[in-house]
Design an enzyme around this catalytic site. Structure first.
Site, PDB file in Angstrom:
ATOM      1  N   GLU A 185      -2.412   3.717  39.959  1.00  0.00           N
ATOM      2  CA  GLU A 185      -2.729   2.596  39.061  1.00  0.00           C
ATOM      3  C   GLU A 185      -2.126   2.723  37.664  1.00  0.00           C
ATOM      4  O   GLU A 185      -1.623   1.744  37.100  1.00  0.00           O
ATOM      5  CB  GLU A 185      -4.254   2.401  38.952  1.00  0.00           C
ATOM      6  CG  GLU A 185      -4.889   1.748  40.168  1.00  0.00           C
ATOM      7  CD  GLU A 185      -5.006   2.667  41.379  1.00  0.00           C
ATOM      8  OE1 GLU A 185      -4.792   3.891  41.222  1.00  0.00           O
ATOM      9  OE2 GLU A 185      -5.300   2.165  42.486  1.00  0.00           O
ATOM     10  N   GLU A 188      -8.389  -1.853  54.282  1.00  0.00           N
ATOM     11  CA  GLU A 188      -7.356  -0.810  54.265  1.00  0.00           C
ATOM     12  C   GLU A 188      -6.255  -1.117  55.280  1.00  0.00           C
ATOM     13  O   GLU A 188      -5.075  -0.964  54.997  1.00  0.00           O
ATOM     14  CB  GLU A 188      -7.965   0.570  54.553  1.00  0.00           C
ATOM     15  CG  GLU A 188      -8.943   1.068  53.497  1.00  0.00           C
ATOM     16  CD  GLU A 188      -8.292   1.438  52.171  1.00  0.00           C
ATOM     17  OE1 GLU A 188      -7.068   1.322  52.044  1.00  0.00           O
ATOM     18  OE2 GLU A 188      -9.022   1.840  51.247  1.00  0.00           O
TER      19      GLU A 188
HETATM   20  C1  DMJ Z   1      -4.417   1.688  47.074  1.00  0.00           C
HETATM   21  O1  DMJ Z   1      -4.656   1.721  48.437  1.00  0.00           O
HETATM   22  C2  DMJ Z   1      -4.379   0.304  46.545  1.00  0.00           C
HETATM   23  O2  DMJ Z   1      -3.741   0.282  45.318  1.00  0.00           O
HETATM   24  C3  DMJ Z   1      -5.753  -0.298  46.417  1.00  0.00           C
HETATM   25  O3  DMJ Z   1      -5.730  -1.577  45.864  1.00  0.00           O
HETATM   26  C4  DMJ Z   1      -6.632   0.583  45.580  1.00  0.00           C
HETATM   27  N1  DMJ Z   1      -6.627   1.924  46.026  1.00  0.00           N
HETATM   28  C5  DMJ Z   1      -5.412   2.576  46.405  1.00  0.00           C
HETATM   29  C6  DMJ Z   1      -4.761   3.404  45.354  1.00  0.00           C
HETATM   30  O4  DMJ Z   1      -5.575   4.015  44.482  1.00  0.00           O
END
Ligand code: DMJ
Length: 695
Positions: free
Chosen positions: A478, A210
């Site tokens: 997404e 993260e």
């Molecule tokens: C984001 O932090 C990024 O896109 C990650 O790859 C997946 N999760 C979240 C969004 O849903």
């Protein structure tokens, strides 16, 4: 007797309640999601579920595939066969003139402008309120109109603490969206605020993944855009800017490096404390995406500062994961033990725990041009098509259900459960980047149909029960990300309609007093007081870009790519060069190594970090490093060298000269020269970690 009546009574009540819920919300099998998309004809005839548009019931054929899969003979749909002629995906958009055409085949310019404005307002409503009520804290609580930082009272609350590091997360994550929106003034103000107020010297234990995608990625992206000599966003040079964002990124990356130490596989620990390194009670398990999606940011950083360390550790992790894939299926699992290399989670899918692993294999190739990355991506893409993809062979024609990617056991390809998760909705975007637009169109339509039904994507959707399994929606990007990429690939107005639909449902279902709130329940639309930073860095950015055809990103002669957190990075020749190889080749060409030095080609990677010094470097150099040379001349070893001061490190230079004078100029001495160069690059750091790896 009495208790039996109570039980029977309760059962009847339960059945009645279920019926009521089905009738009201359409969750039941007979009213719900009988895969409302019909691909029996071209795409604009997709019967996207609308009010009163209820599909008839039929037996779910995926259930059948679940059993068919146990008998490979019976499996008809998981492999693309070469002999059935398929239409080009472009033909999906070319036929007929009916209601669907009227609705989806055009999108007036004025409406585009209106939607772009709506996306912009959405961003600013979230951003301005964050700045007003939450900054310098990490996130905005949009209902209470207040800030949120790490949950210090409950360190095990990883849902919060993995992401919030007490480093103004939302401001940093939003930086490049400000530029995408063309707001140079606020971008400059935000950059200065970050430079003046953010420090990573914090007692925060965060998830390496993260911190990498949200913070490191954003800092690098903002730095690159700010200093891009081609000025894609106009002349946005910031007076007196002295690469501070890059230094911050470097500082953070150095603090993440302890995650890569003391792991027998090279796969990193999932979390580090930014001040103290890996916590003593750290678990030895990590998810594949967490460990294997660091290469884009670490690689760019390495190539920007000419220090191979970061790329090296990220690549080592990817390689280690890759080598653990199943021999049978070519698939990886979702959770692995970093010391034993055993798969703790054997589920292979496209969503949580795996998503960005695939994404970064392809994006690393696109950025860095390393063929090995593409080789891995192609192989795993093929395994995904063979073992995860179910449904009919062609996307848009033929019998059977439209394609779907399920979660399977990595070792035998058998279905492990009957849900998909909302993170998987990124995959059509990746398929676009891979040129598989046809499959992208189909899969995207599947997720859009779910969105249409709930005005959001439930975190998990059970395709067998045709109902959500996990009901929250934290404003994830997404689906809109895939929508944007599909629009770029096809320019079909259908995707503008999808974007408009998403925008409108976000406005309607998630807007609250001071921002946009996580949906706690996609059916009753109750909310949670949280606005994740990716809402500004991704969801709003992709929505805006979808409607902003003239954005510099679309017009510039440079090509851009988005990191997994939506940060903009140019595809640039300088990221295709590894300056450290030019300056310090692992082995001099045309020169035989001296007899006392191994013939094996070694490359030495060096990590320099703050030290708790005990021994003089010179002692170590003579006693340990030379020893290491003898012991590890087959490569594959590691040695940490601790110094008291930078001055002591300078002794190394003399020692290397001594080595060379005495004819010991093999790979090791080149590596040590690389170390010296590193020391010059980062003079304030005081300990050195050597990795010896085979080349
Ligand atoms: C984001 O932090 C990024 O896109 C990650 O790859 C997946 N999760 C979240 C969004 O849903």
């Amino acid at each position: 007797m009495q208790w039996r009546s109570i039980v029977v009574g309760l059962l009847v009540l339960r059945v009645l309640l279920n019926c009521a819920v089905w009738l009201v919300f359409g969750l039941g099998p007979s009213w719900g999601f009988d895969f409302p998309i019909k691909f029996t004809f071209n795409l604009h005839k997709i019967q996207l579920l609308q009010d009163g548009d209820r599909a008839t019931v039929k037996t779910n054929a995926w259930l059948q595939h679940m059993y068919d899969n146990r008998n490979p003979q019976a499996k008809t749909c998981s492999k693309i066969s070469g002999n059935s002629p398929k239409k080009s995906y472009l033909s999906f958009f070319q036929e007929g003139r009916d209601d669907y055409d009227r609705k989806y085949s055009s999108f007036p310019d004025a409406l585009k402008v209106k939607m772009r404005g709506m996306a912009r307002d959405m961003f600013y409503f979230g951003y301005d309120n964050y700045m007003k009520f939450a900054f310098p804290e990490d996130e905005l609580n949009p209902i209470a109109c207040e800030g949120r930082g790490p949950d210090v009272l409950n360190p095990s609350n990883i849902n919060i603490n993995d992401v919030l590091g007490n480093y103004s997360l939302t401001l940093i994550d939003a930086l490049d969206t400000l530029l995408v929106l063309g707001n140079v003034t606020e971008f400059h103000r935000a950059v200065k605020l970050v430079i003046d107020t953010v420090s990573f010297d914090k007692d925060s234990t965060v998830q390496v993944f993260e911190a990498n995608i949200r913070i490191l990625g954003s800092l690098i992206s903002a730095h690159i855009l700010l200093t891009d000599p081609r000025h894609p966003f106009g002349d946005i040079a910031l007076k007196d800017y002295d690469n501070e964002l890059l230094h911050l990124a470097h500082d953070l990356a150095v603090r993440l490096l302890p995650a890569f130490e003391n792991t027998s596989t090279g796969i990193p620990y999932p979390r580090v404390n930014l001040k103290r390194g890996v916590p003593p009670d750290s678990i030895n398990e990590t998810c594949t995406a967490g460990a294997g999606s660091l290469l884009v940011e670490f690689g760019i950083l390495s190539r920007l500062i000419g220090d191979s360390t970061f790329e090296w550790v990220a690549r080592r992790a990817v390689k280690a994961l890759w080598n653990l894939r199943s021999n049978e299926t070519g698939l990886l699992g979702n959770v692995v033990n970093i010391q034993t290399g055993q798969w703790v989670g054997k589920q292979s899918g496209l969503g949580a725990g795996m998503d960005s692993f695939y994404e970064y294999l392809l994006k690393s190739y696109i950025l860095f041009g390393e063929k090995e990355d593409y080789r891995m991506f192609s192989a795993v893409y093929e395994s995904i098509q063979s073992h995860l993809r179910r449904g009919r062979e062609a996307c848009n024609e033929g019998d059977g259900d439209p394609p779907l990617y399920v979660n399977v056991n990595m070792f035998n390809g058998q279905i492990m459960n009957t849900w998909i998760d909302s993170l998987q909705a990124f995959f059509p975007g990746l398929q676009v980047l891979n040129g598989d637009v046809e499959n992208a169109i189909c899969l995207h339509a599947f997720y859009y149909a779910i969105w249409k039904r709930f005005g959001a994507l439930p975190e998990r959707y059970n395709w067998q029960l045709q109902a959500p399994d996990v009901l929250f929606y934290p404003l994830r990007p997404e689906l809109v990300e895939s929508t944007y990429l599909l629009y770029q690939a096809t320019k079909n107005p259908f995707y503008l309609h999808v974007g408009m639909d998403i925008l409108e449902s976000l406005e309607k279902n998630t807007k609250v007093r001071c921002g946009y709130a996580t949906l706690h329940h996609v059916v009753d639309k109750s909310k949670e007081d949280r606005m994740e930073s990716f809402f500004l860095s991704e969801t709003c950015k992709y929505l805006y870009l979808l409607f902003d055809e003239d954005n510099p990103l679309h017009k510039s002669e440079s090509k851009y790519i988005f990191t997994t957190e939506g940060h903009v990075v140019p595809i640039d020749q300088r990221f295709r060069e590894k300056s450290w190889e030019d300056q310090f080749p692992c082995e001099e060409p045309n020169k035989e190594p001296p007899a006392n030095i191994s013939n094996t080609k070694c490359c030495l990677t060096v990590i320099i970090r703050e030290a708790h010094a005990q021994m003089s470097f010179l002692d170590l150099f003579h006693e340990d490093v030379l020893l290491v040379e003898e012991e590890y001349n087959g490569c594959g070893g590691e040695v940490t060298v601790v110094t008291d001061t930078v001055e002591q490190v300078e002794t190394l230079m003399h020692s290397v000269l001594w080595l060379e004078r005495h004819g010991k100029t093999g790979t090791m001495s080149y590596a040590l020269r690389a170390a010296m160069k590193m020391i010059q690059v980062t003079p304030s750091k005081q300990w050195i970690h050597f990795f010896l790896s085979e080349r």
